[in-house]
Design a protein around this motif. Structure first.
Motif, PDB file in Angstrom:
ATOM      1  N   ALA A  75      22.871-103.717 -14.868  1.00 16.78           N
ATOM      2  CA  ALA A  75      22.554-102.924 -16.055  1.00 16.78           C
ATOM      3  C   ALA A  75      23.459-103.358 -17.197  1.00 16.78           C
ATOM      4  O   ALA A  75      24.593-103.792 -16.985  1.00 16.78           O
ATOM      5  CB  ALA A  75      22.729-101.442 -15.771  1.00 16.78           C
ATOM      6  N   ALA A  76      22.932-103.242 -18.402  1.00 19.01           N
ATOM      7  CA  ALA A  76      23.691-103.604 -19.604  1.00 19.01           C
ATOM      8  C   ALA A  76      23.507-102.508 -20.640  1.00 19.01           C
ATOM      9  O   ALA A  76      22.495-101.795 -20.648  1.00 19.01           O
ATOM     10  CB  ALA A  76      23.208-104.943 -20.162  1.00 19.01           C
ATOM     11  N   LEU A  77      24.498-102.405 -21.497  1.00 20.86           N
ATOM     12  CA  LEU A  77      24.445-101.428 -22.575  1.00 20.86           C
ATOM     13  C   LEU A  77      23.298-101.794 -23.503  1.00 20.86           C
ATOM     14  O   LEU A  77      23.191-102.935 -23.958  1.00 20.86           O
ATOM     15  CB  LEU A  77      25.765-101.439 -23.332  1.00 20.86           C
ATOM     16  N   HIS A 121      38.690-109.261 -15.450  1.00 25.76           N
ATOM     17  CA  HIS A 121      39.350-108.393 -14.479  1.00 25.76           C
ATOM     18  C   HIS A 121      38.303-107.451 -13.893  1.00 25.76           C
ATOM     19  O   HIS A 121      37.744-106.632 -14.622  1.00 25.76           O
ATOM     20  CB  HIS A 121      40.461-107.582 -15.159  1.00 25.76           C
ATOM     21  N   PRO A 122      38.041-107.549 -12.583  1.00 30.91           N
ATOM     22  CA  PRO A 122      37.045-106.675 -11.964  1.00 30.91           C
ATOM     23  C   PRO A 122      37.657-105.315 -11.618  1.00 30.91           C
ATOM     24  O   PRO A 122      38.862-105.198 -11.390  1.00 30.91           O
ATOM     25  CB  PRO A 122      36.684-107.431 -10.692  1.00 30.91           C
ATOM     26  N   PHE A 123      36.820-104.305 -11.606  1.00 27.58           N
ATOM     27  CA  PHE A 123      37.230-103.006 -11.089  1.00 27.58           C
ATOM     28  C   PHE A 123      35.996-102.271 -10.605  1.00 27.58           C
ATOM     29  O   PHE A 123      34.872-102.618 -10.949  1.00 27.58           O
ATOM     30  CB  PHE A 123      38.027-102.196 -12.127  1.00 27.58           C
ATOM     31  N   HIS A 124      36.225-101.282  -9.733  1.00 29.27           N
ATOM     32  CA  HIS A 124      35.129-100.500  -9.170  1.00 29.27           C
ATOM     33  C   HIS A 124      35.121 -99.106  -9.757  1.00 29.27           C
ATOM     34  O   HIS A 124      36.165 -98.540 -10.034  1.00 29.27           O
ATOM     35  CB  HIS A 124      35.301-100.337  -7.653  1.00 29.27           C
ATOM     36  N   SER A 125      33.951 -98.589  -9.905  1.00 30.80           N
ATOM     37  CA  SER A 125      33.760 -97.190 -10.242  1.00 30.80           C
ATOM     38  C   SER A 125      32.630 -96.714  -9.347  1.00 30.80           C
ATOM     39  O   SER A 125      31.480 -97.107  -9.548  1.00 30.80           O
ATOM     40  CB  SER A 125      33.391 -97.043 -11.720  1.00 30.80           C
ATOM     41  N   ALA A 147      30.060 -96.887  -6.784  1.00 31.20           N
ATOM     42  CA  ALA A 147      29.359 -98.031  -6.187  1.00 31.20           C
ATOM     43  C   ALA A 147      28.985 -99.055  -7.248  1.00 31.20           C
ATOM     44  O   ALA A 147      27.941 -99.680  -7.188  1.00 31.20           O
ATOM     45  CB  ALA A 147      28.130 -97.554  -5.441  1.00 31.20           C
ATOM     46  N   VAL A 148      29.856 -99.239  -8.239  1.00 26.41           N
ATOM     47  CA  VAL A 148      29.572-100.126  -9.360  1.00 26.41           C
ATOM     48  C   VAL A 148      30.728-101.099  -9.553  1.00 26.41           C
ATOM     49  O   VAL A 148      31.885-100.702  -9.573  1.00 26.41           O
ATOM     50  CB  VAL A 148      29.359 -99.301 -10.653  1.00 26.41           C
ATOM     51  N   LEU A 149      30.406-102.380  -9.678  1.00 28.90           N
ATOM     52  CA  LEU A 149      31.397-103.402 -10.002  1.00 28.90           C
ATOM     53  C   LEU A 149      31.351-103.623 -11.505  1.00 28.90           C
ATOM     54  O   LEU A 149      30.291-103.930 -12.063  1.00 28.90           O
ATOM     55  CB  LEU A 149      31.089-104.704  -9.260  1.00 28.90           C
ATOM     56  N   ARG A 150      32.495-103.429 -12.152  1.00 30.45           N
ATOM     57  CA  ARG A 150      32.585-103.564 -13.612  1.00 30.45           C
ATOM     58  C   ARG A 150      33.612-104.628 -13.943  1.00 30.45           C
ATOM     59  O   ARG A 150      34.366-105.064 -13.087  1.00 30.45           O
ATOM     60  CB  ARG A 150      33.000-102.229 -14.238  1.00 30.45           C
ATOM     61  N   PHE A 151      33.684-104.987 -15.218  1.00 27.18           N
ATOM     62  CA  PHE A 151      34.558-106.071 -15.658  1.00 27.18           C
ATOM     63  C   PHE A 151      35.246-105.690 -16.961  1.00 27.18           C
ATOM     64  O   PHE A 151      34.656-105.013 -17.804  1.00 27.18           O
ATOM     65  CB  PHE A 151      33.743-107.352 -15.865  1.00 27.18           C
ATOM     66  N   ALA A 152      36.495-106.152 -17.114  1.00 28.67           N
ATOM     67  CA  ALA A 152      37.261-105.884 -18.329  1.00 28.67           C
ATOM     68  C   ALA A 152      37.996-107.153 -18.737  1.00 28.67           C
ATOM     69  O   ALA A 152      38.192-108.069 -17.934  1.00 28.67           O
ATOM     70  CB  ALA A 152      38.255-104.752 -18.094  1.00 28.67           C
ATOM     71  N   PRO A 161      44.980 -99.685 -21.180  1.00 32.66           N
ATOM     72  CA  PRO A 161      43.834 -99.321 -22.022  1.00 32.66           C
ATOM     73  C   PRO A 161      43.868 -99.867 -23.445  1.00 32.66           C
ATOM     74  O   PRO A 161      42.839-100.164 -23.997  1.00 32.66           O
ATOM     75  CB  PRO A 161      43.837 -97.796 -22.019  1.00 32.66           C
ATOM     76  N   GLY A 162      45.016-100.001 -24.041  1.00 37.68           N
ATOM     77  CA  GLY A 162      45.069-100.503 -25.408  1.00 37.68           C
ATOM     78  C   GLY A 162      44.859-101.999 -25.514  1.00 37.68           C
ATOM     79  O   GLY A 162      44.629-102.528 -26.579  1.00 37.68           O
ATOM     80  N   GLU A 163      44.909-102.684 -24.382  1.00 37.78           N
ATOM     81  CA  GLU A 163      44.848-104.143 -24.392  1.00 37.78           C
ATOM     82  C   GLU A 163      43.586-104.704 -23.745  1.00 37.78           C
ATOM     83  O   GLU A 163      43.508-105.890 -23.508  1.00 37.78           O
ATOM     84  CB  GLU A 163      46.073-104.696 -23.651  1.00 37.78           C
ATOM     85  N   ARG A 164      42.624-103.873 -23.433  1.00 36.62           N
ATOM     86  CA  ARG A 164      41.446-104.379 -22.748  1.00 36.62           C
ATOM     87  C   ARG A 164      40.164-103.839 -23.364  1.00 36.62           C
ATOM     88  O   ARG A 164      40.168-102.848 -24.061  1.00 36.62           O
ATOM     89  CB  ARG A 164      41.488-104.032 -21.272  1.00 36.62           C
ATOM     90  N   ARG A 165      39.102-104.562 -23.052  1.00 29.43           N
ATOM     91  CA  ARG A 165      37.758-104.130 -23.439  1.00 29.43           C
ATOM     92  C   ARG A 165      36.911-104.141 -22.179  1.00 29.43           C
ATOM     93  O   ARG A 165      36.879-105.142 -21.461  1.00 29.43           O
ATOM     94  CB  ARG A 165      37.189-105.090 -24.468  1.00 29.43           C
ATOM     95  N   ILE A 166      36.239-103.043 -21.916  1.00 27.07           N
ATOM     96  CA  ILE A 166      35.330-102.993 -20.774  1.00 27.07           C
ATOM     97  C   ILE A 166      34.024-103.639 -21.212  1.00 27.07           C
ATOM     98  O   ILE A 166      33.468-103.296 -22.253  1.00 27.07           O
ATOM     99  CB  ILE A 166      35.129-101.548 -20.301  1.00 27.07           C
ATOM    100  N   LEU A 167      33.564-104.589 -20.412  1.00 26.80           N
ATOM    101  CA  LEU A 167      32.364-105.337 -20.774  1.00 26.80           C
ATOM    102  C   LEU A 167      31.112-104.474 -20.609  1.00 26.80           C
ATOM    103  O   LEU A 167      31.065-103.596 -19.743  1.00 26.80           O
ATOM    104  CB  LEU A 167      32.264-106.591 -19.914  1.00 26.80           C
ATOM    105  N   PRO A 168      30.098-104.725 -21.429  1.00 24.66           N
ATOM    106  CA  PRO A 168      28.907-103.870 -21.457  1.00 24.66           C
ATOM    107  C   PRO A 168      27.871-104.184 -20.384  1.00 24.66           C
ATOM    108  O   PRO A 168      26.664-104.121 -20.620  1.00 24.66           O
ATOM    109  CB  PRO A 168      28.354-104.127 -22.857  1.00 24.66           C
ATOM    110  N   VAL A 169      28.316-104.557 -19.198  1.00 27.54           N
ATOM    111  CA  VAL A 169      27.407-104.840 -18.088  1.00 27.54           C
ATOM    112  C   VAL A 169      28.071-104.390 -16.791  1.00 27.54           C
ATOM    113  O   VAL A 169      29.298-104.388 -16.697  1.00 27.54           O
ATOM    114  CB  VAL A 169      27.035-106.341 -18.020  1.00 27.54           C
ATOM    115  N   TRP A 170      27.263-103.972 -15.825  1.00 24.21           N
ATOM    116  CA  TRP A 170      27.781-103.664 -14.507  1.00 24.21           C
ATOM    117  C   TRP A 170      26.758-104.034 -13.445  1.00 24.21           C
ATOM    118  O   TRP A 170      25.586-104.212 -13.739  1.00 24.21           O
ATOM    119  CB  TRP A 170      28.225-102.223 -14.364  1.00 24.21           C
ATOM    120  N   ILE A 171      27.269-104.167 -12.210  1.00 23.59           N
ATOM    121  CA  ILE A 171      26.409-104.430 -11.063  1.00 23.59           C
ATOM    122  C   ILE A 171      26.618-103.279 -10.085  1.00 23.59           C
ATOM    123  O   ILE A 171      27.737-103.056  -9.617  1.00 23.59           O
ATOM    124  CB  ILE A 171      26.743-105.766 -10.379  1.00 23.59           C
ATOM    125  N   GLY A 172      25.561-102.559  -9.813  1.00 19.18           N
ATOM    126  CA  GLY A 172      25.641-101.417  -8.907  1.00 19.18           C
ATOM    127  C   GLY A 172      25.089-101.755  -7.538  1.00 19.18           C
ATOM    128  O   GLY A 172      24.184-102.572  -7.397  1.00 19.18           O
TER     129      GLY A 172
END
Length: 129
Positions: free
Chosen positions: A97-99, A58-62, A64-69, A76-87
Protein backbone atom coordinates in the motif's frame (compact mmCIF):
# COMPACT_ATOMS: atom_id res chain seq x y z
CA UNK A 1 5.48 -6.57 15.80
CA UNK A 2 8.65 -5.96 17.61
CA UNK A 3 7.95 -2.47 18.94
CA UNK A 4 10.54 0.27 18.91
CA UNK A 5 13.96 -0.73 17.71
CA UNK A 6 17.02 0.55 19.58
CA UNK A 7 19.58 -2.17 19.04
CA UNK A 8 22.77 -2.08 17.03
CA UNK A 9 24.75 0.91 15.87
CA UNK A 10 21.90 2.82 14.23
CA UNK A 11 22.90 1.73 10.73
CA UNK A 12 20.48 0.25 8.21
CA UNK A 13 22.49 -3.01 8.45
CA UNK A 14 21.87 -3.25 12.22
CA UNK A 15 18.18 -2.47 11.69
CA UNK A 16 17.87 -5.24 9.09
CA UNK A 17 19.67 -7.68 11.42
CA UNK A 18 17.11 -6.89 14.12
CA UNK A 19 14.16 -7.19 11.73
CA UNK A 20 15.39 -10.63 10.62
CA UNK A 21 15.75 -11.73 14.24
CA UNK A 22 12.25 -10.54 15.15
CA UNK A 23 10.72 -11.97 11.95
CA UNK A 24 12.20 -15.38 12.76
CA UNK A 25 10.64 -15.24 16.21
CA UNK A 26 7.27 -14.12 14.82
CA UNK A 27 7.24 -16.90 12.24
CA UNK A 28 7.90 -19.59 14.86
CA UNK A 29 4.59 -21.33 15.63
CA UNK A 30 3.41 -20.79 19.19
CA UNK A 31 0.03 -20.87 20.92
CA UNK A 32 -2.21 -18.01 19.86
CA UNK A 33 -0.10 -17.10 16.81
CA UNK A 34 0.29 -18.99 13.57
CA UNK A 35 -1.10 -22.52 13.49
CA UNK A 36 1.51 -25.31 13.43
CA UNK A 37 2.44 -26.30 9.89
CA UNK A 38 1.79 -22.82 8.49
CA UNK A 39 4.77 -21.72 6.37
CA UNK A 40 6.73 -18.68 7.52
CA UNK A 41 5.62 -15.41 5.91
CA UNK A 42 7.39 -12.57 7.70
CA UNK A 43 10.98 -13.82 7.48
CA UNK A 44 10.80 -14.43 3.70
CA UNK A 45 9.42 -10.90 3.30
CA UNK A 46 12.16 -9.30 5.40
CA UNK A 47 14.87 -11.25 3.57
CA UNK A 48 13.45 -10.32 0.14
CA UNK A 49 13.31 -6.64 1.14
CA UNK A 50 16.85 -6.78 2.50
CA UNK A 51 18.11 -8.09 -0.87
CA UNK A 52 16.40 -5.21 -2.69
CA UNK A 53 16.97 -1.47 -3.05
CA UNK A 54 14.85 -1.09 0.11
CA UNK A 55 17.91 -2.18 2.09
CA UNK A 56 19.19 1.41 2.08
CA UNK A 57 16.31 2.36 4.40
CA UNK A 58 15.72 1.53 8.06
CA UNK A 59 13.02 -1.15 8.37
CA UNK A 60 10.57 -1.37 11.24
CA UNK A 61 7.42 -3.30 12.06
CA UNK A 62 4.04 -2.07 13.10
CA UNK A 63 1.77 -5.02 13.88
CA UNK A 64 1.78 -7.12 10.67
CA UNK A 65 3.26 -4.35 8.51
CA UNK A 66 6.84 -3.83 7.33
CA UNK A 67 7.59 -0.11 7.02
CA UNK A 68 10.66 1.91 6.08
CA UNK A 69 12.27 5.13 7.30
CA UNK A 70 15.24 7.26 6.25
CA UNK A 71 16.83 7.00 9.72
CA UNK A 72 16.28 4.93 12.87
CA UNK A 73 12.71 5.22 14.11
CA UNK A 74 13.82 6.24 17.60
CA UNK A 75 15.26 9.50 16.17
CA UNK A 76 11.99 11.24 15.21
CA UNK A 77 13.53 14.59 14.30
CA UNK A 78 16.02 12.99 11.94
CA UNK A 79 13.90 10.58 9.94
CA UNK A 80 11.10 10.43 7.42
CA UNK A 81 8.74 7.49 7.29
CA UNK A 82 8.33 6.43 3.68
CA UNK A 83 4.84 6.51 2.16
CA UNK A 84 4.65 2.78 1.41
CA UNK A 85 4.26 -0.39 3.46
CA UNK A 86 4.03 -4.13 2.96
CA UNK A 87 1.45 -5.91 5.09
CA UNK A 88 1.19 -9.58 5.92
CA UNK A 89 -2.40 -10.71 5.54
CA UNK A 90 -3.96 -13.38 7.79
CA UNK A 91 -4.13 -15.91 4.96
CA UNK A 92 -0.35 -15.71 4.44
CA UNK A 93 -0.21 -13.35 1.48
CA UNK A 94 1.11 -9.79 1.25
CA UNK A 95 -0.32 -6.44 0.30
CA UNK A 96 1.57 -3.36 -0.76
CA UNK A 97 0.00 0.00 0.00
CA UNK A 98 1.10 3.56 -0.68
CA UNK A 99 -0.08 6.93 0.50
CA UNK A 100 -2.65 8.21 -1.97
CA UNK A 101 -1.48 11.38 -3.71
CA UNK A 102 -2.84 14.46 -1.99
CA UNK A 103 -4.66 12.43 0.64
CA UNK A 104 -4.04 11.12 4.13
CA UNK A 105 -4.97 7.52 3.42
CA UNK A 106 -3.20 4.51 2.01
CA UNK A 107 -4.44 2.63 -1.02
CA UNK A 108 -3.63 -1.00 -1.74
CA UNK A 109 -1.58 -1.32 -4.92
CA UNK A 110 -0.92 -5.05 -4.99
CA UNK A 111 -1.84 -8.28 -3.28
CA UNK A 112 0.36 -11.34 -3.84
CA UNK A 113 1.48 -14.59 -2.24
CA UNK A 114 5.08 -13.93 -3.36
CA UNK A 115 7.29 -11.87 -1.02
CA UNK A 116 9.64 -10.95 -3.89
CA UNK A 117 6.72 -9.58 -5.93
CA UNK A 118 5.53 -7.62 -2.89
CA UNK A 119 8.97 -6.06 -2.48
CA UNK A 120 9.11 -5.23 -6.20
CA UNK A 121 5.73 -3.51 -5.86
CA UNK A 122 7.03 -1.44 -2.94
CA UNK A 123 10.15 -0.53 -4.94
CA UNK A 124 7.98 0.65 -7.84
CA UNK A 125 5.86 2.75 -5.48
CA UNK A 126 9.02 4.37 -4.09
CA UNK A 127 10.82 4.79 -7.42
CA UNK A 128 10.46 8.57 -7.26
CA UNK A 129 11.78 8.74 -3.70
Amino acid sequence: MGGRQRSGDGSPQAAWDERERVAGLRDHPRPGCRPPGTPPVLLPLVRAARRSTLSRFHPFHSHAVLRFATAPVHLPGERRILPVWIGVLPRGSYEVAALATGERRYEVLLETADPVAAVAGAERALSAF
